[in-house]
Design a protein around this motif. Structure first.
Motif, short mmCIF file in Angstrom:
data_model
loop_
_atom_site.label_atom_id
_atom_site.label_comp_id
_atom_site.label_asym_id
_atom_site.label_seq_id
_atom_site.Cartn_x
_atom_site.Cartn_y
_atom_site.Cartn_z
N VAL A 60 -24.73 -11.53 15.13
CA VAL A 60 -25.22 -12.45 16.23
C VAL A 60 -24.13 -13.43 16.38
CG1 VAL A 60 -26.76 -14.46 16.05
CG2 VAL A 60 -27.34 -12.60 14.94
N LEU A 61 -23.20 -13.91 15.52
CA LEU A 61 -21.98 -14.73 15.85
C LEU A 61 -20.96 -14.21 16.61
CD1 LEU A 61 -21.49 -16.55 12.68
CD2 LEU A 61 -23.01 -17.36 14.49
N ASP A 62 -21.07 -12.67 16.66
CA ASP A 62 -20.19 -12.02 17.40
C ASP A 62 -20.70 -12.06 18.84
OD1 ASP A 62 -17.88 -9.96 17.83
OD2 ASP A 62 -19.72 -8.75 18.33
N ALA A 63 -22.00 -11.92 18.97
CA ALA A 63 -22.57 -11.77 20.33
C ALA A 63 -22.22 -13.16 21.03
CB ALA A 63 -24.04 -11.51 20.02
N VAL A 64 -22.57 -14.29 20.33
CA VAL A 64 -22.24 -15.66 20.71
C VAL A 64 -20.75 -15.87 21.30
CG1 VAL A 64 -22.38 -18.09 20.37
CG2 VAL A 64 -24.19 -16.58 19.54
N GLN A 65 -19.91 -15.31 20.36
CA GLN A 65 -18.45 -15.32 20.59
C GLN A 65 -18.07 -14.76 21.85
OE1 GLN A 65 -16.34 -17.18 19.10
NE2 GLN A 65 -14.39 -16.52 19.94
N ARG A 66 -18.55 -13.41 21.99
CA ARG A 66 -18.57 -12.57 23.29
C ARG A 66 -18.75 -13.60 24.62
NH1 ARG A 66 -17.61 -7.04 22.79
NH2 ARG A 66 -17.25 -6.59 20.28
N CYS A 67 -20.09 -14.22 24.46
CA CYS A 67 -20.50 -14.98 25.48
C CYS A 67 -19.81 -16.04 25.75
CB CYS A 67 -21.97 -15.30 25.25
SG CYS A 67 -23.23 -14.15 25.28
N LEU A 68 -19.23 -16.80 24.83
CA LEU A 68 -18.35 -17.81 25.27
C LEU A 68 -17.02 -17.72 25.69
CD1 LEU A 68 -19.58 -20.21 22.21
CD2 LEU A 68 -20.54 -20.08 24.50
N THR A 69 -16.54 -16.66 25.49
CA THR A 69 -15.10 -16.25 25.53
C THR A 69 -14.80 -14.95 26.50
OG1 THR A 69 -14.82 -14.87 23.66
CG2 THR A 69 -14.29 -17.37 23.27
N LEU A 87 -28.06 -20.82 11.58
CA LEU A 87 -27.01 -20.41 12.65
C LEU A 87 -26.36 -21.66 13.29
CD1 LEU A 87 -28.94 -17.31 13.92
CD2 LEU A 87 -26.78 -17.38 12.52
N LEU A 88 -27.25 -22.68 13.51
CA LEU A 88 -26.90 -23.71 14.60
C LEU A 88 -25.45 -24.09 14.03
CD1 LEU A 88 -27.34 -25.50 17.10
CD2 LEU A 88 -28.80 -26.81 15.69
N PRO A 89 -25.26 -24.80 12.95
CA PRO A 89 -23.95 -25.34 12.65
C PRO A 89 -22.65 -24.08 12.84
CG PRO A 89 -25.54 -25.88 11.13
CD PRO A 89 -26.10 -24.81 11.79
N ALA A 90 -23.13 -22.99 12.51
CA ALA A 90 -21.83 -22.13 12.93
C ALA A 90 -21.72 -21.72 14.46
CB ALA A 90 -22.33 -20.55 12.40
N ILE A 91 -22.84 -21.56 15.03
CA ILE A 91 -22.57 -21.78 16.58
C ILE A 91 -21.87 -22.81 17.25
CG2 ILE A 91 -23.92 -21.56 18.79
CD1 ILE A 91 -25.94 -19.89 17.20
N LEU A 92 -22.16 -24.12 16.56
CA LEU A 92 -21.55 -25.31 17.20
C LEU A 92 -20.01 -25.25 16.91
CD1 LEU A 92 -23.89 -28.24 16.22
CD2 LEU A 92 -23.47 -26.98 18.46
N ARG A 93 -19.84 -24.74 15.76
CA ARG A 93 -18.42 -24.61 15.22
C ARG A 93 -17.60 -23.39 16.36
NH1 ARG A 93 -16.41 -28.42 12.32
NH2 ARG A 93 -17.72 -28.65 10.45
N GLN A 94 -18.30 -22.45 16.58
CA GLN A 94 -17.84 -21.36 17.69
C GLN A 94 -17.57 -22.22 19.03
OE1 GLN A 94 -21.01 -18.60 17.54
NE2 GLN A 94 -19.19 -16.96 17.06
#
Length: 278
Positions: free
Chosen positions: A16-25, A95-102
């Motif tokens: 999940v975090l990898d998906a978010v990382q790809r979206c943001l970068t 998940l929210l704190p980890a996504i905010l870190r991203q």
């Protein structure tokens, strides 16, 4: 895993975090929308003639790309029984704190849609303490009348777009938050939208999560019920139990390929432990 038309994407937090990382970068693409599936979600999204997600957005050409995670303990237990392997319970609160870190690392702009101004004040204080490199966070507090008026929802979505929000946390309660994202998400221009319900309350400290022992035993719902029985009794005691029968009709694909990975949402290569939508 499919439950009467609701697709549950069985995967790990890392995916999940990898998906978010790809979206943001990565390059701008179809916005990612992340939600949680529990018995309350089944109550709203498996009802005959009720709403469904993953349909073309009425305000955009492509809609949003949904990833619906196994949140409720019964959902995880059913998935484990059907697939013969253990799956993690993925909650918005975790998940929210980890996504905010991203978002902090990526220099992304964050916004919260939903909740009262008092919550936002507490939330902003907490974010400034714990995510000091995150840029200014924006907040919107629509009332029920605003949410019932499509023109005002469009206005809010356009304000979010004009603010350049990359990560939008939508906390309107089920099913409003998912339907708002489904109908208006593409107008916001956000890269990732999180239908995380009470996660902002827990982060702000205006609500307390269940003790870890309750979480491990799948009894977080009981802690929430006893903490706020007037608001939650109907959800947990009347609406939730019948969905256990709905859950018994869950099915998984034979080849264990995740449609999340197939769609490029969570990344590749996909682990053998992921499940495909049917």
């Amino acid at each position: 895993m499919m439950i009467d038309g609701v697709a549950v994407d069985l995967c790990t937090e890392a995916l999940v975090l990898d998906a978010v990382q790809r979206c943001l970068t990565g390059p701008q693409r179809t916005p990612l929308a992340i939600g949680s599936v529990n018995l309350d979600h089944l109550h709203h999204f498996t009802a005959p003639g009720g709403p469904r997600l993953d349909h073309p957005d009425r305000h955009g050409d492509d809609g949003v790309d949904w990833v619906l995670l196994a949140d409720g303990a019964p959902i995880v237990a059913r998935a484990t029984k059907l697939t013969g392997q253990a799956w993690p319970r993925l909650t918005g609160s975790d998940l929210l704190p980890a996504i905010l870190r991203q978002a902090e690392r990526a220099g992304s702009r964050v916004g919260f849609y939903g909740g009262f101004p008092e919550l936002h004040q507490n939330l902003d204080t907490r974010i400034r303490q714990d995510f000091d490199s995150l840029g200014p966070v924006r907040y919107w507090s629509p009332d029920r009348a605003d949410l019932a008026d499509p023109r005002k929802c469009v206005r809010d979505a356009e304000q979010i777009r004009d603010a350049g929000i990359d990560v939008l946390v939508v906390g309107l309660g089920k099913p409003r938050q998912e339907l708002w994202i489904e109908h208006f998400g593409t107008l916001t221009g956000s890269r990732a939208m999180l239908a995380f319900g009470a996660a902002a309350d827990f982060l702000a400290g205006t609500a307390q999560r269940a003790p870890i022992q309750f979480q491990r035993l799948g009894l977080e719902w009981l802690h929430r019920l006893t903490s706020d029985p007037r608001r939650l009794a109907r959800r947990y005691l009347i609406e939730g139990p019948p969905e256990l029968l709905t859950l018994r009709r869950a099915q998984v694909a034979d080849d264990f390929r995740s449609a999340v990975a197939d769609a490029g949402r969570v990344g590749s290569p996909a682990p053998a432990s992921t499940i495909s939508r049917q």
